[in-house]
Design an enzyme around this catalytic site. Structure first.
Site, PDB file in Angstrom:
ATOM      1  CG  ASN A  27      46.326  40.326  46.301  1.00  0.00           C
ATOM      2  OD1 ASN A  27      46.035  41.488  46.017  1.00  0.00           O
ATOM      3  ND2 ASN A  27      45.396  39.375  46.442  1.00  0.00           N
ATOM      4  CD  GLU A  77      45.676  33.235  47.380  1.00  0.00           C
ATOM      5  OE1 GLU A  77      46.658  33.803  47.848  1.00  0.00           O
ATOM      6  OE2 GLU A  77      44.636  33.838  47.061  1.00  0.00           O
TER       7      GLU A  77
HETATM    8  P1  13P Z   1      46.872  36.797  53.410  1.00  0.00           P
HETATM    9  O1  13P Z   1      48.349  36.537  53.141  1.00  0.00           O
HETATM   10  O2  13P Z   1      46.615  38.121  53.998  1.00  0.00           O
HETATM   11  O3  13P Z   1      46.252  35.647  54.129  1.00  0.00           O
HETATM   12  O4  13P Z   1      46.172  36.835  51.942  1.00  0.00           O
HETATM   13  C1  13P Z   1      46.423  35.817  51.041  1.00  0.00           C
HETATM   14  C2  13P Z   1      45.843  36.194  49.733  1.00  0.00           C
HETATM   15  O5  13P Z   1      44.632  36.217  49.587  1.00  0.00           O
HETATM   16  C3  13P Z   1      46.761  36.556  48.652  1.00  0.00           C
HETATM   17  O6  13P Z   1      46.108  36.646  47.434  1.00  0.00           O
END
Ligand code: 13P
Length: 249
Positions: free
Chosen positions: A12, A166
């Site tokens: 992402n 997440e």
């Molecule tokens: P990070 O890997 O930068 O912590 O972001 C995770 C995220 O929000 C992916 O959708």
């Protein structure tokens, strides 16, 4: 648990990336090294979907968007509909990311509308769920996740779907959930999904990087990763893909 599912490593890019960055990434990324075991996908910003579409397809990387609107067309200034995403070559669309829930104020009802519209047009939603640190400390993580998953009630059981857990406190912070926390929470999410009639992949997201990917990908119930910062560079993203291949084989 669901070990037969093909894992997904999805990047992402959030609100990052110019045409030059996209070309540099694709020059450096060698392509999906093990398509039988792991699927690789990238979600760049809207402006890069068309420019990246053909080249990503040629190296076995699927394309996705980070958001969609639920109407088909019309006077919705600034919005993008599912058909436009299909037109640009997208298979996936991220829905319910915590940044959209907290910064833009997106509700579960809106996310469900977007999900229905995505299914109608053949897109596979990656539904993001996760608790804040305050909610975890209060001991209400499972209740929060159950509420976020409840939008799946009444959804067609065979609808294409991936869920991404997440934890909000792990996103962009460098703090990763521990192996025990991930294992326990993924078990709960799979249970809840089964109760709702869905047997889909559950990804982990939140500060995934080449240093922790192997441990995270080896957790029971983890079927891939949604990667933010570490997906912006071809070499770190490839390391994470390789960790998933290792866990799958
Ligand atoms: P990070 O890997 O930068 O912590 O972001 C995770 C995220 O929000 C992916 O959708």
């Amino acid at each position: 648990m669901s070990s037969e599912k093909r894992r997904l490593i999805a990047g992402n890019w959030k609100m990052n990336g110019s045409i030059q960055d996209a070309n540099d990434f694709m020059d450096a990324f060698g392509g999906n090294p093990a398509p039988d075991h792991v699927e690789v996908a990238l979600m760049p910003p809207f402006t890069l979907l068309h420019p990246m579409s053909d080249r990503l397809a040629s190296i076995g990387v699927a394309l996705g968007a980070q958001n969609v609107y639920y109407e088909d067309k019309g006077a919705f200034t600034g919005s993008i509909c599912p058909m436009m995403l299909r037109d640009a070559g997208c298979h996936y669309v991220i829905l319910g990311h915590s940044e959209r829930r907290s910064i833009i104020g997106e509700s579960n009802a809106q996310i469900r509308n977007k999900m229905n519209a995505s299914w109608l047009h053949g897109l596979e939603p990656i539904l993001c769920i996760g608790e804040t640190l305050e909610q975890r400390e209060k001991g209400i993580t499972n209740a929060v996740l159950a509420e976020q998953l409840a939008i799946l009630k009444g959804a067609p059981r065979d609808a294409a779907l991936t869920v991404a857990y997440e934890p909000v406190w792990a996103i962009g912070t460098g703090v990763t959930a521990s192996v025990d926390q991930v294992t326990e929470t993924h078990a709960f999410i799979h249970e809840e999904l089964n109760r709702l009639g869905h047997d889909c992949r559950v990804l982990y997201g939140g500060s995934v990087n080449p240093g922790n990917a192997e441990d995270l990908m080896a957790c029971p119930g983890v079927e891939g990763a949604l990667v933010g910062g570490a997906s912006l560079k071809a070499d770190s993203f490839m390391e994470i893909v390789k960790a998933a291949v290792k866990a799958a084989s």
